[in-house]
Design an enzyme around this catalytic site. Structure first.
Site, PDB file in Angstrom:
ATOM      1  CG  ASP A  47      15.945   6.259   3.638  1.00 47.32           C
ATOM      2  OD1 ASP A  47      15.567   5.122   3.963  1.00 47.32           O
ATOM      3  OD2 ASP A  47      15.600   7.299   4.259  1.00 47.32           O
ATOM      4  CB  SER A 147      -0.200  -1.568   5.786  1.00 48.90           C
ATOM      5  OG  SER A 147      -0.809  -1.714   7.039  1.00 48.90           O
ATOM      6  CE1 TYR A 172       1.397   4.024   6.668  1.00 45.56           C
ATOM      7  CE2 TYR A 172      -0.345   2.927   7.898  1.00 45.56           C
ATOM      8  CZ  TYR A 172       0.833   2.872   7.191  1.00 45.56           C
ATOM      9  OH  TYR A 172       1.454   1.673   6.997  1.00 45.56           O
ATOM     10  CE  LYS A 176       2.219   2.520   3.122  1.00 42.95           C
ATOM     11  NZ  LYS A 176       3.445   2.158   2.440  1.00 42.95           N
ATOM     12  N   GLY A 319      -9.487   4.379  16.863  1.00 47.61           N
ATOM     13  CA  GLY A 319      -9.138   3.751  15.587  1.00 47.61           C
ATOM     14  C   GLY A 319      -8.711   2.298  15.698  1.00 47.61           C
TER      15      GLY A 319
END
Ligand code: UD1
Length: 363
Positions: A47, A147, A172, A176, A319
């Site tokens: 991380d 997602s 973003y 994905k 959005g």
């Protein structure tokens, strides 16, 4: 088995990228809690701490320190960025990595619109560097943190995995989606790869101990942490983004799923890799299949916490869609998974975490 650094034998390891973050840390604790003596494995976390707190003088982020306290087990931790190929190789040299769960990514939708390059760098370059390293070391089993955002505007509800993906507005969401496309291409190019992309709906909740939870830096973007910070008195009121949607009460409807259920979904995905001949790319929804409105969430949270959550209705957020919830049949069929925690559980666990840690991990 490779020898461990302290002279002990080293077990096969699961590498968890972004394991100090919200879903990552809950997955780590769930894996350790459910570990059987007959089937030992090590957990290795990498991380970069871009969204995780580490106390001064500590080697490990606070979430992992607490997981070690709660489980009595050791987590191998590397403070490194997944774009750093050398650092990644070092991890694969040091451990007998058997599979990877890949969470490490930037995830703020609004910020991604302002900083597309940073998002593509972190989420796509990082993912490609990880895949290159996995290939170099002959590791081909991956669970990816995806997602429901990849579906964009719902064309039908509930949304199943055959729903079109990719017609997206935010960097973003696109990152994905692009990563899923890269994974599909990888699986086509080489049958060694076995990749399960878990498409989460809206993760909420916290570990039942109240010691591990979501710790957003700054003002939260998402509904549940916002509500809980209002309930604890850290924020004055919730802004409800629109009450003129065609939903039960005009406010947005989402499929909230307990993070401990999500964690269990990852464990089941890892088990699927053991099926002989299992390979290729598989996208699987993780949600409850039930949607709740913003106002239903507020009411449930007030009931669970005994606190009031003042709110004010403001305009819609750019959005946002009216409603979104999952078809979860594939998760049931492939993973034998279904969410077992209901909305009161999600609110109660979020509240316990927020009440006991009003400032998150920094308290
Ligand atoms: C967002 C992201 C999604 C990401 C997910 C989990 C967008 C468009 N999507 O989903 O990509 O995977 O978070 O991190 O941002 N709401 C309020 N007031 C608030 C916050 C939210 O009314 O202060 C409403 C929203 O309008 C929405 C619902 O609460 O109807 C849930 O919002 P949020 O928790 O931000 O999740 P999503 O927007 O569904």
């Amino acid at each position: 088995m490779k020898p461990g650094c302290n002279g002990t034998t080293m077990h096969p390891a699961i590498l968890v990228t972004g394991g100090a973050g919200y879903v990552g840390s809950h997955t780590v604790i769930s894996l350790l809690e459910n570990q059987s003596e007959a089937d030992p494995f090590d957990i290795v976390v990498v991380d970069n701490l871009s969204n995780a707190y580490r106390a001064e003088g500590q080697k490990k982020p606070e979430a992992l320190v607490r997981i070690e306290e709660l489980t009595g087990k050791t987590i191998y931790f590397y403070h490194a960025d997944i774009r750093d190929a050398k650092a990644l190789s070092n991890i694969f040299e040091n451990h007998k990595i058997d599979s990877v769960i890949h969470f490490a990514a930037l995830k703020a939708v609004g910020e991604s619109v302002q900083k597309p390059l940073e998002y593509y760098q972190a989420n796509i370059t990082g993912t490609c560097t990880l895949f290159e390293t996995m290939r170099k070391y002959g590791v081909y089993k991956l669970v990816y943190s995806s997602s429901c955002t990849v579906y964009g505007e719902p064309q039908s509800l509930p949304m199943n995995e055959a729903h079109p993906t990719g017609d997206l507005t935010s960097p973003y969401g696109k990152s994905k989606y692009f990563c899923e496309e890269i994974m599909k291409d990888l699986c086509l190019s080489d049958q060694s790869w076995a990749i399960i992309s878990l498409r989460y709906f809206n993760p909420v909740g916290a570990h039942h101990s109240g010691r591990i939870g979501e710790d957003p830096m700054g003002i939260p973007n998402n509904l549940m942490p916002y509500i809980s910070q209002v309930a604890v008195g850290r924020l004055p009121e919730l802004q409800v983004f629109g009450n003129d949607y065609k939903t039960v009460d005009g406010t947005g409807v989402r499929d909230y799923v307990h993070v401990a259920d999500l964690a269990d979904g990852h464990a089941r995905a890892l088990k699927l890799f053991r099926q002989p001949g299992f390979n290729g790319f598989h996208a699987i929804n993780l949600g409850t299949g039930t949607g709740y409105s913003v106002l239903q969430m507020v009411k449930a949270f007030e009931e669970a916490s005994g606190r009031s959550v003042p709110y004010r209705v403001v305009g819609r957020r750019a959005g946002d869609v009216a409603a979104n919830y999952a078809d979860v049949a594939l998760a049931a069929r492939l993973l034998a998974w279904r969410a077992t925690r209901d909305l009161p559980d999600m609110c109660r666990d979020t509240w316990r975490w927020q009440r006991d840690n009003p400032k998150g991990y920094q308290a």
